[in-house]
Design a protein around this motif. Sequence first.
Motif, PDB file in Angstrom:
ATOM      1  N   ILE A 178       0.868  -1.266  -0.033  1.00 28.14           N
ATOM      2  CA  ILE A 178      -0.149   0.016  -0.045  1.00 28.14           C
ATOM      3  C   ILE A 178       0.893   1.306   0.130  1.00 28.14           C
ATOM      4  N   ALA A 179       0.647   1.965  -1.022  1.00 25.69           N
ATOM      5  CA  ALA A 179       1.590   3.276  -1.311  1.00 25.69           C
ATOM      6  C   ALA A 179       1.020   4.362  -2.039  1.00 25.69           C
ATOM      7  N   ASP A 180       1.360   5.485  -2.015  1.00 27.98           N
ATOM      8  CA  ASP A 180       1.197   6.922  -2.803  1.00 27.98           C
ATOM      9  C   ASP A 180       1.921   6.899  -3.894  1.00 27.98           C
ATOM     10  N   SER A 181       3.100   6.583  -3.635  1.00 25.74           N
ATOM     11  CA  SER A 181       4.084   6.829  -4.878  1.00 25.74           C
ATOM     12  C   SER A 181       4.585   5.785  -6.041  1.00 25.74           C
ATOM     13  N   ASN A 182       4.155   6.171  -7.212  1.00 22.76           N
ATOM     14  CA  ASN A 182       4.255   5.336  -8.267  1.00 22.76           C
ATOM     15  C   ASN A 182       5.852   4.954  -8.392  1.00 22.76           C
ATOM     16  N   TYR A 183       6.615   5.951  -8.290  1.00 29.60           N
ATOM     17  CA  TYR A 183       7.988   5.849  -8.615  1.00 29.60           C
ATOM     18  C   TYR A 183       8.793   4.996  -7.520  1.00 29.60           C
ATOM     19  N   HIS A 184       8.650   5.115  -6.211  1.00 32.78           N
ATOM     20  CA  HIS A 184       9.240   4.613  -5.309  1.00 32.78           C
ATOM     21  C   HIS A 184       8.599   3.216  -5.145  1.00 32.78           C
ATOM     22  N   ASP A 185       7.461   2.807  -5.013  1.00 31.80           N
ATOM     23  CA  ASP A 185       6.736   1.872  -4.687  1.00 31.80           C
ATOM     24  C   ASP A 185       5.747   1.025  -5.609  1.00 31.80           C
ATOM     25  N   LEU A 186       4.907   1.585  -6.291  1.00 28.25           N
ATOM     26  CA  LEU A 186       3.913   1.045  -7.184  1.00 28.25           C
ATOM     27  C   LEU A 186       4.654   0.214  -8.437  1.00 28.25           C
ATOM     28  N   GLN A 187       5.430   1.142  -8.903  1.00 30.79           N
ATOM     29  CA  GLN A 187       6.090   0.663 -10.265  1.00 30.79           C
ATOM     30  C   GLN A 187       7.280  -0.626  -9.993  1.00 30.79           C
ATOM     31  N   PRO A 188       8.140  -0.317  -8.836  1.00 29.60           N
ATOM     32  CA  PRO A 188       8.714  -1.533  -8.589  1.00 29.60           C
ATOM     33  C   PRO A 188       7.938  -2.698  -8.011  1.00 29.60           C
ATOM     34  N   ALA A 189       7.030  -2.511  -7.365  1.00 28.20           N
ATOM     35  CA  ALA A 189       6.228  -3.537  -6.931  1.00 28.20           C
ATOM     36  C   ALA A 189       5.696  -4.488  -7.768  1.00 28.20           C
ATOM     37  N   ALA A 190       5.171  -3.649  -8.884  1.00 27.26           N
ATOM     38  CA  ALA A 190       4.607  -4.494 -10.276  1.00 27.26           C
ATOM     39  C   ALA A 190       5.714  -5.221 -10.760  1.00 27.26           C
TER      40      ALA A 190
END
Length: 241
Positions: A178-190
């Motif tokens: 669960i995160a707000d940042s695409n750069y820091h979290d959502l993109q690498p999570a994917a």
Amino acid sequence: MRLTEFKALTFDCYGTLIDWEAGIAAGLSKLAARLPEPLSRDRILEAHARHESHQQVLTPDMPYNRLLQVVYKRLAEEWGLAYTWEEALAYGQSVGDWPAFPDSASTLQYLKKYFKLVIVSNVDNESFEVSNRKLDVEFDAIVTAEDVGSYKPSRRNFEYLFDVLSSLGVKKEESLHIADSNYHDLQPAAEVGLRSCWIYRRFEQRGFGATVKTLTEPSVDFKFTSMAQLVKAHHDELANG
């Protein structure tokens, strides 16, 4: 896919649970006030994001409170402003002053009843300890950039997280990030196959604020504009069976 399918929730902290943009803006307010022509809040946040991300790449093992000191120095130099090292030191220690979002503590207390809760944050342990008091919940594990020796979006941070989850008896596919940042979290999570939920805190604002700009929308499994909305969705799933 349902929220009730997961055993653990892993959280970014700053930007998701702690209002880091308010904290950054407040911490830089005296420095920015010296500018001959004022900068908008978003311009200040964007400059901070640029220097912060650059420094994190160059010195991945530098603790975040020290890294913020360098960011302060770089901003003052970019803006052509005089500064003292005492000011930079104070800015590095300001993370503990950054406020929690109003819905963070209560929603975490609710979610703790149903999930294991884990923090994975680009911060040092000392700073997070102070922030954690505002969140008023006991996390099952805390993973910081200081622990890993690198900053998100590095895959190392997520690989480290998976080892921590395994020690808690949770598989990667049983956890939701669960995160707000695409750069820091959502993109690498994917990229590492981790399910994710976007808490889109800036939904009423333009730009990317204190987060590095990305070219694409986050690819996520859930999207809410607040933690309170996430909790409501979970509550509704339970109510509807």
